[in-house]
Scaffold this active site. Structure first.
Site, PDB file in Angstrom:
ATOM      1  N   SER A  89       0.850  -1.180   0.000  1.00 56.68           N
ATOM      2  CA  SER A  89       0.000   0.000   0.000  1.00 56.68           C
ATOM      3  C   SER A  89       0.894   1.242   0.000  1.00 56.68           C
ATOM      4  CB  SER A  89      -0.882  -0.053   1.241  1.00 56.68           C
ATOM      5  OG  SER A  89      -1.830   0.951   1.160  1.00 56.68           O
ATOM      6  N   LYS A 122      -3.038  10.251  -7.855  1.00 55.67           N
ATOM      7  CA  LYS A 122      -3.496   9.043  -7.175  1.00 55.67           C
ATOM      8  C   LYS A 122      -4.924   8.789  -7.654  1.00 55.67           C
ATOM      9  CE  LYS A 122      -3.378   6.777  -2.710  1.00 55.67           C
ATOM     10  NZ  LYS A 122      -4.660   6.104  -2.766  1.00 55.67           N
ATOM     11  N   ARG A 143      -6.522  -6.782  -5.887  1.00 53.47           N
ATOM     12  CA  ARG A 143      -5.492  -6.731  -4.863  1.00 53.47           C
ATOM     13  C   ARG A 143      -5.749  -7.743  -3.737  1.00 53.47           C
ATOM     14  NH1 ARG A 143      -4.477  -4.191  -0.105  1.00 53.47           N
ATOM     15  NH2 ARG A 143      -2.365  -3.399   0.190  1.00 53.47           N
ATOM     16  N   GLU A 180      -4.308   0.761 -11.855  1.00 49.38           N
ATOM     17  CA  GLU A 180      -5.600   1.093 -11.258  1.00 49.38           C
ATOM     18  C   GLU A 180      -6.673   0.998 -12.338  1.00 49.38           C
ATOM     19  OE1 GLU A 180      -4.617   1.561  -8.267  1.00 49.38           O
ATOM     20  OE2 GLU A 180      -6.419   2.258  -7.212  1.00 49.38           O
ATOM     21  N   CYS A 429     -48.043  15.697   9.320  1.00 47.81           N
ATOM     22  CA  CYS A 429     -46.997  16.686   9.573  1.00 47.81           C
ATOM     23  C   CYS A 429     -46.375  16.414  10.946  1.00 47.81           C
ATOM     24  CB  CYS A 429     -47.599  18.085   9.538  1.00 47.81           C
ATOM     25  SG  CYS A 429     -46.433  19.346  10.087  1.00 47.81           S
TER      26      CYS A 429
HETATM   27  S1  IVH Z   1       1.899   3.169  -6.408  1.00 54.44           S
HETATM   28  C1  IVH Z   1       3.974  -0.012  -3.827  1.00 54.44           C
HETATM   29  N1  IVH Z   1       0.632   5.001  -7.795  1.00 54.44           N
HETATM   30  O1  IVH Z   1      -3.373   3.615  -4.089  1.00 54.44           O
HETATM   31  C2  IVH Z   1       3.243   1.222  -4.191  1.00 54.44           C
HETATM   32  N2  IVH Z   1      -0.614   3.616  -6.356  1.00 54.44           N
HETATM   33  O2  IVH Z   1      -3.486   3.830  -1.214  1.00 54.44           O
HETATM   34  C3  IVH Z   1       2.107   0.909  -5.041  1.00 54.44           C
HETATM   35  N3  IVH Z   1      -3.015   4.040  -6.379  1.00 54.44           N
HETATM   36  O3  IVH Z   1      -2.732   0.267  -3.492  1.00 54.44           O
HETATM   37  C4  IVH Z   1       1.242   2.014  -5.319  1.00 54.44           C
HETATM   38  N4  IVH Z   1      -2.964   5.642  -7.884  1.00 54.44           N
HETATM   39  O4  IVH Z   1      -3.866   0.825  -5.718  1.00 54.44           O
HETATM   40  C5  IVH Z   1       0.524   4.013  -6.907  1.00 54.44           C
HETATM   41  N5  IVH Z   1      -0.396   6.606  -9.130  1.00 54.44           N
HETATM   42  C6  IVH Z   1      -0.466   5.632  -8.222  1.00 54.44           C
HETATM   43  C7  IVH Z   1      -1.707   5.241  -7.679  1.00 54.44           C
HETATM   44  C8  IVH Z   1      -1.733   4.223  -6.739  1.00 54.44           C
HETATM   45  C9  IVH Z   1      -3.737   4.916  -7.095  1.00 54.44           C
HETATM   46  C10 IVH Z   1      -3.560   3.105  -5.385  1.00 54.44           C
HETATM   47  C11 IVH Z   1      -2.892   1.752  -5.382  1.00 54.44           C
HETATM   48  C12 IVH Z   1      -2.460   1.550  -3.947  1.00 54.44           C
HETATM   49  C13 IVH Z   1      -3.293   2.530  -3.211  1.00 54.44           C
HETATM   50  C14 IVH Z   1      -2.651   2.945  -1.889  1.00 54.44           C
END
Ligand code: IVH
Length: 752
Positions: A89, A122, A143, A180, A429
């Site tokens: 994560s 993200k 996942r 994603e 009412c």
């Molecule tokens: S990198 C080992 N990059 O966010 C690191 N994750 O809250 C792997 N996620 O489980 C994650 N956008 O599913 C990465 N640009 C991005 C992301 C991203 C969404 C998700 C991913 C991760 C979760 C963590």
């Protein structure tokens, strides 16, 4: 037919009905659509079907729901897939300070002078792991718990954008591509529109919709449903954000790739979808600016984002920094304040407003969302409550974007425990017990018809009289309005209607006791197990002779009621709560007629002909004057000294007939005009005999624009309407349009 034959027929019918209902509910459940029945009801159906099949074994089919998996307690119908490398994560930071701290630690731990940061969005979606062996897709898995996920390969391939075979050459024996899966916002909106058209339940948000869509099963679906499932899967998109199971040294040796950004380049050549929104920066300040920029433009990105991910770009440093059991040390997520949060729906309460509309609203456990605390949200009407599928006791998804009104999106079905209960719209009412009814046939909204004395409506009207847009009476806010209209004792409130508002004396208000209500939920507050009571108009101590001491609020209220009696006529008109008569119409009426008597004496045609009034408002006025208790308001307010006329007004239509400097001209004021309040600018236009427009059209003669002017100014530019500033506006309303083009007094007087 013998008895046993007819028994069997009945059993067959019942079993068939139960089977199709159970399968339908399973579909709903696994498609993430939520459920229309409780788990207990569902279980009872399966038990009943089982009972019938035991009694009549010939009715039991091999594919009966009693024989197949799919009980709703099952967590998965999909085959488990173990990831080759654990899916980690991300740790989070919530401020620029925390980010700087993280970056500083990275630089120290890495022993590097300068670390380059790859910064990207993200994506608020669903993590997916694509396992490619020698360039061929073997599995696509969710996942799960990070170690084992669910095999959704078939559905991922149906999406149509994920290659089952990688482009190019030199693919490793094993690589996991991580990314994603999400619904672009536009696709999501289209999906929900289709759901609504088909009478199906709406998805709460793109993330839930993506998860539900990806976890659909083909088995047992009718051709129509299969087509729908495919259509939905084709709306999904994926963006990749990393790789797994390919050790960095091997990766570097075989491809020459040395950074995260290089990885994206490589994955792109393989035909995988890469985001266009990533950048590599040398300093944290640049990262901050990226975060701020996307924070402001969140809604312009094609997918929902819940933050920014910052990754050390250099893969050598990934190796050096390593990971904790949960997350890599070489990356972090900057979380924007969430625009969607989960909270508990404690109750659905019905409130009655000024116009009698009965509105259900959600009372929730307090949460912070998009920077403010939220505890309640309107649910509009009983049909909306049904469409959203929320039950009292549900965990619900709450959305709030910036200063937009918070909205309950829907329930989180998985978190139900069977104690939730359905909301039932009351028939009466909640405040006065009168039977609720639609205002006219076919209306969804229900109203309390007891307009005259329903305490909620009287309270609403009293609050309205005191509001800024009407008489602006300080001291008569929510608490005072409630106190005056709903005291605990005496049984009759001092104000059975607003007719008595201007007759109030200190003796009337001093003894008032009122039940304290939560200002947000309207629910009574408790003092132990009894309602909490307060005396808003007197302080707790008494004089030596035992007489009560008035509170500041009482003094302020009476003083301001006195002052309000001589407010401009239009403000008093607004205070009468006549349908459709807001400040604009009230000004038009007051300016034209000059007195309430003249308005009352006017015919429908005369009223309708006034600029800014029209037929609908004319009818509303005539209807209003028809009602006895409305006339009583006017009589009692008049007797109390309320001034229902504009001193010095020359009589109906006289000003227009005489013509002011702006006669026949329409002026729109927008932005802040120095020297004028918003109201003041409008007043100035009207007093000069002009029409104060609200929107810009070809008929607009002038647009007076100051700082903060927005779309009206743009529209004026497009239409070629003359735009003037505050100084020119002051000249216009005083001396008329010709004066604008004359050399200004300032020029003439300018010293040499
Ligand atoms: S990198 C080992 N990059 O966010 C690191 N994750 O809250 C792997 N996620 O489980 C994650 N956008 O599913 C990465 N640009 C991005 C992301 C991203 C969404 C998700 C991913 C991760 C979760 C963590």
């Amino acid at each position: 037919m013998t008895t046993s034959e007819s028994d069997l027929e009945a059993a067959r019918d019942e079993a068939a009905g139960l089977t199709s209902r159970i399968l339908e509910l399973r579909d709903q459940y696994y498609e993430g659509n939520g459920s229309t029945v409780s788990d207990a009801e569902y279980d009872a159906m399966v038990r009943r079907l089982d009972e019938i099949e035991r009694e009549h074994p010939e009715l039991q089919k091999p594919d009966s729901p009693t024989q197949t998996v799919g009980g709703r307690a099952e967590t998965t119908q999909f085959a488990p897939v173990e990831h080759a490398e654990r899916m980690l994560s991300l740790d989070n930071v919530f401020s620029f300070d925390e980010l700087a701290e993280w970056a500083g630690k990275v630089e120290r731990d890495a022993g590097a002078e300068r670390v380059r940061f790859l910064t990207e969005l993200k994506i608020d979606g669903l993590a997916i792991n694509l396992r490619y062996e020698n360039g061929v897709l073997v599995t696509a898995a969710t996942r799960g718990d990070g170690v084992v996920g669910e095999d959704v390969t078939g559905n991922v391939l149906t999406m149509g954008t994920i290659p089952d075979r990688l482009k190019g050459e030199g693919h490793p024996p094993l690589v996991e591509v991580r990314g994603e899966i999400f619904f672009p916002v536009a696709e999501f909106d289209a999906l929900n529109a289709a759901q609504a058209a088909a009478g199906e339940r709406l998805f709460a948000n793109p993330r839930n919709a993506a998860a539900g869509s990806l976890r659909q099963k083909e088995e047992g679906k009718s051709p129509e449903r299969l087509a729908l499932m495919t259509k939905r899967l084709r709306g999904l998109r994926m963006l990749v954000h990393g790789i797994g199971a390919w050790p960095v040294p091997e990766l570097e040796a075989s491809t020459g790739v040395t950074s995260q950004s290089d990885i994206y380049g490589l994955l792109e050549t393989w035909g995988l979808p890469i985001s266009t929104h990533f950048r590599v920066f040398e300093t944290v300040e640049e990262v901050d600016a990226f975060i701020t920029r996307y924070g402001e433009q969140r809604s312009s990105v094609e997918h929902q984002i819940d933050g920014i991910v910052i990754k050390v770009d250099d893969l050598g440093l990934h190796e050096e920094l390593g990971s904790t059991s949960r997350a890599p040390r070489w990356a972090t997520a900057f979380k924007y304040s969430p625009e969607e949060v989960n909270t508990k729906l404690l109750d659905i309460v019905v409130s009655v407003g000024r116009t009698g509309r009965a509105t259900p609203f959600a009372v929730m456990q307090k949460v912070e969302v998009a920077g403010s605390e939220v505890r309640q949200a309107t649910l509009h009407n009983q049909q909306v409550v049904k469409a959203k599928g929320v039950l009292i006791g549900d965990t619900v998804v709450l959305r709030k974007a910036g200063d937009v009104i918070p909205e309950v999106l829907g329930p989180v079905i998985e978190l139900r425990d069977g104690t939730e209960r359905e909301f039932v719209m009351p028939e009466d009412c909640p405040e006065c017990g009168t039977r609720l009814a639609p205002a006219k046939e076919g209306d969804i909204d229900l109203r309390c018809p007891n307009a005259k004395s329903c305490p909620a409506q009287v309270r609403g009207r009293v609050e309205h009289i005191a509001s800024r847009g009407s008489l602006d009476i300080e001291g008569l806010g929510e608490v005072a309005a409630a106190a005056l209209t709903q005291p605990l004792e005496p049984a009759e409130p001092p104000l059975a209607t607003e007719a008595g508002l201007f007759d109030l004396t200190m003796d009337d208000i001093l003894p008032i006791r009122v039940v304290v209500r939560d200002s947000e939920t309207g629910l009574e507050k408790l003092d132990g197990d009894r309602p909490k009571v307060m005396t808003p108009f007197r302080v707790s101590k008494t004089r030596e002779d035992g007489s009560p001491v008035p509170s500041k609020r009482a003094e302020v209220l009476l003083e301001n009621l006195e002052k309000a009696k001589t407010s401009p006529l239009w403000r008093i008109l607004v205070g009468l709560s006549i349908r459709h008569v807001g400040p604009v119409a009230a000004r038009a009426l007051a300016d034209y007629f000059g007195s309430l008597d003249a308005i009352r004496a006017a015919s429908r045609d005369e009223l309708a002909a006034v600029d800014g009034v029209g037929g609908i408002i004319a009818d509303a006025l005539l209807d209003w004057f028809e009602v006895d208790w409305h006339r009583e308001i006017i009589d009692r307010w008049t007797a109390a000294g309320v001034q229902f006329s504009t001193p010095g007004h020359p009589g109906p239509g006289a000003a227009e007939a005489a013509g002011g400097v702006l006669a026949g001209l329409t002026v729109v004021a927008t932005g802040s005009l120095e020297g004028f309040s918003r109201e003041g600018a409008q007043e100035a236009i009207l007093l000069a005999g002009g029409k104060a427009g609200n929107s810009v059209s070809k008929k607009t003669d002038f647009v007076a624009a100051g700082p903060g002017a927005g779309s009206k100014l743009t529209k004026a530019e497009t239409l070629g309407v003359r735009i003037i500033d505050a100084a020119q506006f002051a000249i216009l309303v005083k001396d008329g349009p010709d004066a604008l083009d004359a050399p200004s007094a300032g020029d003439e007087a300018a010293p040499i």
